[in-house]
Design an enzyme around this catalytic site. Structure first.
Site, PDB file in Angstrom:
ATOM      1  CD  GLU A   1      -2.063  -2.187   1.782  1.00 50.05           C
ATOM      2  OE1 GLU A   1      -0.808  -2.903   1.815  1.00 50.05           O
ATOM      3  OE2 GLU A   1      -3.010  -2.873   1.303  1.00 50.05           O
TER       4      GLU A   1
ATOM      5  CG  HIS B   1     -10.229  -6.340   8.367  1.00 49.18           C
ATOM      6  ND1 HIS B   1      -8.805  -6.465   9.283  1.00 49.18           N
ATOM      7  CD2 HIS B   1     -10.162  -6.676   7.664  1.00 49.18           C
ATOM      8  CE1 HIS B   1      -7.919  -7.674   8.171  1.00 49.18           C
ATOM      9  NE2 HIS B   1      -8.997  -7.457   7.341  1.00 49.18           N
TER      10      HIS B   1
HETATM   11  C1  LIG Z   1      -2.239  -3.994   4.783  1.00 45.25           C
HETATM   12  C2  LIG Z   1      -4.221  -5.159   3.727  1.00 45.25           C
HETATM   13  N1  LIG Z   1      -3.684  -5.250   2.820  1.00 45.25           N
HETATM   14  C3  LIG Z   1      -4.447  -6.279   1.642  1.00 45.25           C
HETATM   15  C4  LIG Z   1      -4.941  -6.476   2.736  1.00 45.25           C
HETATM   16  C5  LIG Z   1      -6.270  -7.897   2.536  1.00 45.25           C
HETATM   17  N2  LIG Z   1      -6.097  -9.286   2.481  1.00 45.25           N
HETATM   18  C6  LIG Z   1      -5.995 -10.276   3.009  1.00 45.25           C
HETATM   19  S1  LIG Z   1      -4.717 -11.701   3.007  1.00 45.25           S
HETATM   20  C7  LIG Z   1      -4.219 -10.920   1.552  1.00 45.25           C
HETATM   21  C8  LIG Z   1      -3.426 -11.509   0.434  1.00 45.25           C
HETATM   22  C9  LIG Z   1      -2.433 -12.582   1.032  1.00 45.25           C
HETATM   23  O1  LIG Z   1      -1.961 -13.308   0.928  1.00 45.25           O
HETATM   24  P1  LIG Z   1      -0.520 -13.871   1.811  1.00 45.25           P
HETATM   25  O2  LIG Z   1       0.698 -13.207   2.216  1.00 45.25           O
HETATM   26  O3  LIG Z   1       0.002 -14.849   0.534  1.00 45.25           O
HETATM   27  O4  LIG Z   1      -1.352 -15.218   2.504  1.00 45.25           O
HETATM   28  P2  LIG Z   1      -2.737 -16.503   2.356  1.00 45.25           P
HETATM   29  O5  LIG Z   1      -3.339 -15.467   2.308  1.00 45.25           O
HETATM   30  O6  LIG Z   1      -1.743 -16.751   1.036  1.00 45.25           O
HETATM   31  O7  LIG Z   1      -2.056 -17.000   3.189  1.00 45.25           O
HETATM   32  C10 LIG Z   1      -4.824  -9.752   1.151  1.00 45.25           C
HETATM   33  C11 LIG Z   1      -4.341  -9.075  -0.206  1.00 45.25           C
HETATM   34  C12 LIG Z   1      -4.749  -7.098   4.071  1.00 45.25           C
HETATM   35  N3  LIG Z   1      -5.654  -7.423   4.774  1.00 45.25           N
HETATM   36  N4  LIG Z   1      -3.795  -5.950   4.860  1.00 45.25           N
END
Ligand SMILES: Cc1ncc(C[n+]2csc(CCOP(=O)(O)OP(=O)(O)O)c2C)c(N)n1
Ligand SMILES: [Mg+2]
Lengths: 366, 327
Positions: free
Chosen positions: B60, B129
């Site tokens: 971000e 959130h």
């Molecule tokens: C700062 C932030 N940006 C976006 C999100 C929304 N979001 C939640 S999980 C996620 C994907 C994360 O993927 P990864 O780090 O690969 O973990 P996984 O879900 O595969 O365990 C996103 C974009 C968030 N929670 N926090």
């Protein structure tokens, strides 16, 4: 000479534009360890226990998913299904007072670190008997007394906190090692890079482990991050490793070696564990970003099935004992659901509780 | 008038503006190939291609800043945050850079950028959130802050935001994306930033509410009408600049005011509007101005506590009863 101009493109493309029907695996898995459990220093009982723990995580989440679909509770539900070998191998490799922190995909981590099925299910239901008293829900399982510092919902937010827990351990000279787990998506957050630099600079006893499950929400790892994730360590002069996360023994072997090294040398480590999540990102994920065939490729090497076969092949236990274990766990999970349903919601007063340790500085309370 | 969902109204605004100005592009997490986490950008990739509809990593701070730099250098970025709760990571770029660059450089550059995404809570998503950030951004000079409640407002204001030559914070709600409403079909429909709208006329009490809280206030107003209490419901639509004139005009008529604000109580829109009302209309008030806000605690997960936490129509009715001395 005039160059032919191509339209500028920024983000790499994915499913929609490539792959022509072939299975494009999102993570390449390194080989699993060839060692048997006794070569690794694990007893027969340990292996049985590993199987139990993995099966508990799986059934807990499968049942949780059903309850969610029945509308028993709301919020997010990020399932760890497929990745259980990582949590299981890790807790066996670490000392019980070593510290663990992770992101929101945290049910498995809670269960291997002493959150009971009852406390976990009650937390999902938002009940006062939950591990976080219903304040946190799915994303915030925690058991601080067992050195499980919880799940966190801001991607990358908990990475420096892992470093901070390690900082305190070094400060107190208590020999504890911290393991901080994050997703492949979190690799792209600045917080990781600031923390890696400081960890190497300050010699923090912390293992930063990327659970590369191939996707960050609907974005394949190759579309959101460059190069090989584990190679990020080079820029910080940090030791690193990459290994297969679909096999509990492999995770155990590597995490044991790494945690011993961190404890001895007092320096951090950066690790990429390659694994795969079977379910959607959360419950509302249509899953259009991957093929069914790809998913099946990984389900063929399911860590729980692998462990089950190992137990049988090595004649550690027989099928009837496996059935007995599975039935026992099934009962445990069903009892947890009853427990969660019957437990009370928190009292209204709880809304204002747990904000402060000391005087609650609450503005304009009506 | 056409009936559109909130998300469709936003998409139309983006689409219309992108089709008119090649320098406009949109970027954010999952906006392109996934069609948007909340399907706001659905179809835009197919229409405008990879150059102008760009998926970002979860970075971000980085992509907000790349947006600011691109805006300084002649483009007009629309930066989507999956929610404003994640934009906290980008706060440095928004607050220290986007809002200040022009001033610091003595007016040499402009930053025509829109930061947009859903604001505040969306059910039981827990403490990290669920925060309403509109008032917080409004505290900083150099930014306009828009938080509309209905599809028509969203479309007209977003088009204005995209055309604005300075940074705009544009807030939506996950829970409103499916909300339907009549949207003007006027060619090139824009709404001036900073203009409130009286959405229901009444003589007994002025209620001010925007975004998701507007709908709570509307429920309360319908309920109160059954008891012959006629609410004048004002939707400021823009938090900053705040259209205090429209509110004052109404308060001078009703002599009573309740402000419903989705933020925590300290220093929010409710306190600012409340201050201005007492300064501008002190002699007209028959009762102290009341507000309905979140309590000064983080969002709990548990449904029971969450329902207690989030302002509801009953709280608005209680506040109206307080200012009308009906209880
Ligand atoms: C700062 C932030 N940006 C976006 C999100 C929304 N979001 C939640 S999980 C996620 C994907 C994360 O993927 P990864 O780090 O690969 O973990 P996984 O879900 O595969 O365990 C996103 C974009 C968030 N929670 N926090
Ligand atoms: Mg991932």
């Amino acid at each position: 000479m005039a160059k032919e101009k191509k339209e500028a493109i920024f983000a790499p493309t994915g499913l929609k534009n490539s792959n022509n029907g072939k299975i494009d695996k999102s993570v390449d898995l390194p080989d699993v360890t060839k060692k048997k459990h006794d070569d690794l220093g694990l007893s027969d009982e340990d292996v049985v226990k590993m199987f139990e723990l993995m099966y508990l995580q799986r059934r807990f989440e499968e049942r949780a998913m059903q309850m969610y679909q029945k509308g028993k509770f709301g919020g997010f539900l990020h399932l760890y299904i497929g990745q259980e070998a990582v949590s299981t191998g890790t807790v066996f490799a670490l000392n019980d007072d070593d510290d663990i922190i992770t992101a929101y995909r945290d049910h498995g981590w809670g269960l291997v670190r002493g959150v009971t099925a009852k406390e976990g299910m009650a937390e999902l239901y938002g009940k006062v008997t939950g591990c976080s008293k219903g304040k946190g829900g799915s994303m915030h399982f925690a058991k601080a007394e067992n050195h499980f510092w919880g799940g966190y919902g801001i991607v990358g937010g908990h990475i420096p906190i892992g470093g901070g827990i390690a900082f305190a351990n070094k400060y107190k000279e208590n020999d504890r090692v911290t393991a901080c787990f994050l997703g492949d998506g979190a690799v792209d957050q600045g917080s990781l890079h600031e923390t890696l630099n400081m960890s190497q600079l300050w010699k923090l006893p912390c293992i930063y482990v990327v659970e590369n499950n191939g996707y960050s929400m609907g974005t394949a790892a190759s579309r959101h991050t460059v190069g090989e994730i584990h190679e990020r360590a080079k820029g910080y002069g940090m030791k690193s490793a990459v290994f297969n996360g679909m096999d509990a023994f492999t995770v155990y072997e590597n995490m044991k070696e790494i945690s011993d090294d961190v404890r001895k040398e007092g320096l951090p480590y950066f690790v990429e564990v390659r694994t795969y999540r079977y379910r959607g990102h959360s419950m509302s994920d249509p899953g259009t970003y991957r093929t069914k065939e790809e998913l099946q490729e990984y389900q063929k090497i399911d860590p729980i099935e692998r462990m089950k076969s190992y137990l049988l092949d090595e004649k550690i236990i027989k099928q009837d004992k496996i059935d007995e274990i599975q039935d026992g766990i099934e009962d445990e999970v069903l009892e947890a659901i009853d427990f969660a349903e019957e437990s009370d919601f928190p009292d209204d007063d709880a809304l204002y509780e747990d904000m402060f340790t000391g005087t609650p500085y609450i503005h304009d309370k009506q | 008038m056409a009936e559109l969902q909130f998300r469709e109204a936003i998409r139309e605004a983006i689409d219309e503006e992108m089709s008119q100005d090649e320098n406009i592009f949109i970027m954010g997490e999952e906006v392109a190939e996934y069609d948007g986490a909340y399907k706001v950008t659905e179809g835009l990739l197919d229409k405008y291609g990879l150059k102008r509809v760009i998926d970002t990593p979860i970075s971000e701070l980085g992509f907000a800043g790349i947006g600011v730099g691109a805006a300084m250098n002649g483009l007009r970025p629309i930066v989507e945050f999956m929610t404003w709760n994640f934009a906290v990571l980008a706060a440095d770029q928004i607050l220290n850079h986007a809002s200040k660059v022009k001033y610091m450089l003595g007016g040499q550059v402009s930053v025509p950028i829109v930061f947009r995404g859903p604001n505040a809570s969306a059910g039981q998503l827990g403490a990290t959130h669920s925060v309403a950030y509109d008032s917080m951004y409004a505290q900083f000079p150099g930014l306009a802050v828009i938080y509309p409640s209905e599809p028509d407002d969203a479309k007209g204001l977003l088009k204005s935001a995209i055309r604005n030559d300075d940074p705009v914070i544009f807030m939506e709600s996950e829970q409103m994306y499916g909300l339907k409403g009549e949207v003007s079909e006027e060619d090139d429909y824009t709404i001036e930033i900073g203009k409130a709208k009286v959405k229901r006329e009444g003589d007994d009490v002025t209620v001010v509410a925007t975004g998701k809280m507007y709908h709570i206030a509307k429920q309360a107003a319908n309920q109160l009408a059954k008891d012959d209490v006629e609410v004048e419901l004002i939707d400021p639509r823009t938090i900053k600049p705040f259209d205090i004139e429209t509110v004052i005009k109404s308060v001078k008529k009703t002599n009573r005011c309740v402000i419903v604000d989705e933020a925590h109580p300290f220093g929010g829109m409710a306190s600012e509007a409340g201050f201005l009302i007492q300064r501008e209309a002190f002699d007209y008030l028959d009762a102290p101005v009341q507000r309905v806000t979140l309590p000064d605690v983080s969002a709990p997960f548990s449904k029971k506590l969450f329902d207690l936490w989030l302002p509801d129509a009953k709280q608005v009715i209680d506040a109206v009863n307080a200012v009308t001395y009906r209880n």
